[in-house]
Scaffold this motif. Sequence first.
Motif, short mmCIF file in Angstrom:
data_model
loop_
_atom_site.label_atom_id
_atom_site.label_comp_id
_atom_site.label_asym_id
_atom_site.label_seq_id
_atom_site.Cartn_x
_atom_site.Cartn_y
_atom_site.Cartn_z
N LEU A 64 0.83 -1.21 0.01
CA LEU A 64 -0.05 -0.09 -0.04
C LEU A 64 0.94 1.34 -0.11
CD1 LEU A 64 -2.89 -1.11 2.49
CD2 LEU A 64 -3.07 -0.69 -0.12
N ASP A 65 2.00 1.13 0.56
CA ASP A 65 2.98 2.23 0.73
C ASP A 65 3.71 2.50 -0.61
OD1 ASP A 65 4.44 4.34 2.04
OD2 ASP A 65 5.88 3.33 2.11
N VAL A 66 4.46 1.28 -1.21
CA VAL A 66 5.30 1.36 -2.14
C VAL A 66 4.54 1.58 -3.56
CG1 VAL A 66 7.13 0.08 -3.30
CG2 VAL A 66 7.13 0.15 -0.89
N ALA A 67 3.42 0.80 -3.65
CA ALA A 67 2.53 0.90 -4.92
C ALA A 67 1.23 1.18 -4.77
CB ALA A 67 2.79 -0.60 -5.50
N PRO A 68 0.85 2.35 -4.31
CA PRO A 68 -0.64 2.59 -3.87
C PRO A 68 -1.64 2.45 -5.04
CG PRO A 68 0.67 4.78 -4.18
CD PRO A 68 1.80 3.41 -4.27
N ASP A 69 -1.16 2.36 -6.53
CA ASP A 69 -1.79 2.33 -7.53
C ASP A 69 -2.58 1.04 -7.95
OD1 ASP A 69 -1.45 5.13 -8.38
OD2 ASP A 69 0.00 4.67 -9.79
N LEU A 70 -1.67 -0.01 -7.13
CA LEU A 70 -2.13 -1.61 -7.07
C LEU A 70 -3.40 -1.57 -6.19
CD1 LEU A 70 1.17 -3.60 -7.05
CD2 LEU A 70 -0.11 -2.99 -8.97
N MET A 71 -4.52 -2.43 -6.93
CA MET A 71 -5.79 -2.72 -6.28
C MET A 71 -5.53 -3.89 -5.46
SD MET A 71 -8.82 -1.74 -6.14
CE MET A 71 -9.38 -0.65 -7.67
N PRO A 72 -6.10 -3.61 -3.96
CA PRO A 72 -6.06 -4.64 -3.20
C PRO A 72 -7.06 -5.76 -3.34
CG PRO A 72 -6.92 -2.64 -2.18
CD PRO A 72 -6.53 -2.57 -3.47
N ARG A 73 -6.93 -7.14 -3.19
CA ARG A 73 -7.96 -8.03 -3.46
C ARG A 73 -7.27 -9.34 -2.91
NH1 ARG A 73 -7.75 -9.14 -10.11
NH2 ARG A 73 -8.82 -10.97 -9.05
N THR A 74 -8.21 -10.28 -2.85
CA THR A 74 -7.57 -11.67 -2.61
C THR A 74 -7.59 -12.53 -3.88
OG1 THR A 74 -9.86 -12.49 -2.07
CG2 THR A 74 -8.80 -11.81 -0.36
N PHE A 75 -6.72 -13.69 -3.82
CA PHE A 75 -6.33 -14.26 -4.74
C PHE A 75 -6.19 -15.89 -4.39
CE2 PHE A 75 -3.01 -15.97 -7.73
CZ PHE A 75 -3.54 -16.16 -8.84
N TYR A 76 -7.17 -16.52 -4.49
CA TYR A 76 -7.21 -17.92 -3.79
C TYR A 76 -7.33 -17.74 -2.24
CZ TYR A 76 -6.55 -19.98 -8.26
OH TYR A 76 -6.86 -20.45 -9.57
N GLY A 77 -7.75 -16.76 -1.74
CA GLY A 77 -7.79 -16.40 -0.37
C GLY A 77 -6.39 -15.91 0.15
N PHE A 78 -5.38 -15.38 -0.74
CA PHE A 78 -4.27 -14.85 -0.40
C PHE A 78 -4.20 -13.13 -0.44
CE2 PHE A 78 -2.39 -18.39 -3.05
CZ PHE A 78 -2.47 -19.49 -2.17
#
Length: 145
Positions: A64-78
């Motif tokens: 969240l700090d280094v790459a704020p443009d990436l969208m948070p989500r889960t991936f196979y529960g990860f």
Amino acid sequence: MAEKASGTLSDIEREAVKQRAKELREQAKAGKNREAGLKQIQEAIDKLDGLDKQIAEAFRALVLDVAPDLMPRTFYGFVAFANADGKVVVYYQPASKFKTRYGTISFDDPAHLDDGDVWPVSYAVLAWNADIEKKFRALVKTAAS
């Protein structure tokens, strides 16, 4: 080794596939909603214990700090983060998910880590400290660029 539920998938693997199908339905409903993604990854972290939880929390904060443009989500529960196209760039697979001896931070194909004909894309993580954080800050920054 996990018990085989069918001729091809173990019980753990079948559960992961079900988890992924549920995630895809939830993500389709939420669209590109950052708050929904943050909620999903927090719920995933809340299910973890011990070192898995510590690493997942530190990983989330770092991305969240280094790459704020990436969208948070889960991936196979990860705990995972995706690019604007919705493709996962980086994720943390806790050791407890498949009962392995270490968790991993992995980078998928959209990560920009290319370095010649071969480069590492998955890292075993046995602890979290300043040196490890520094390494992953650099990797995530490069992967997200």
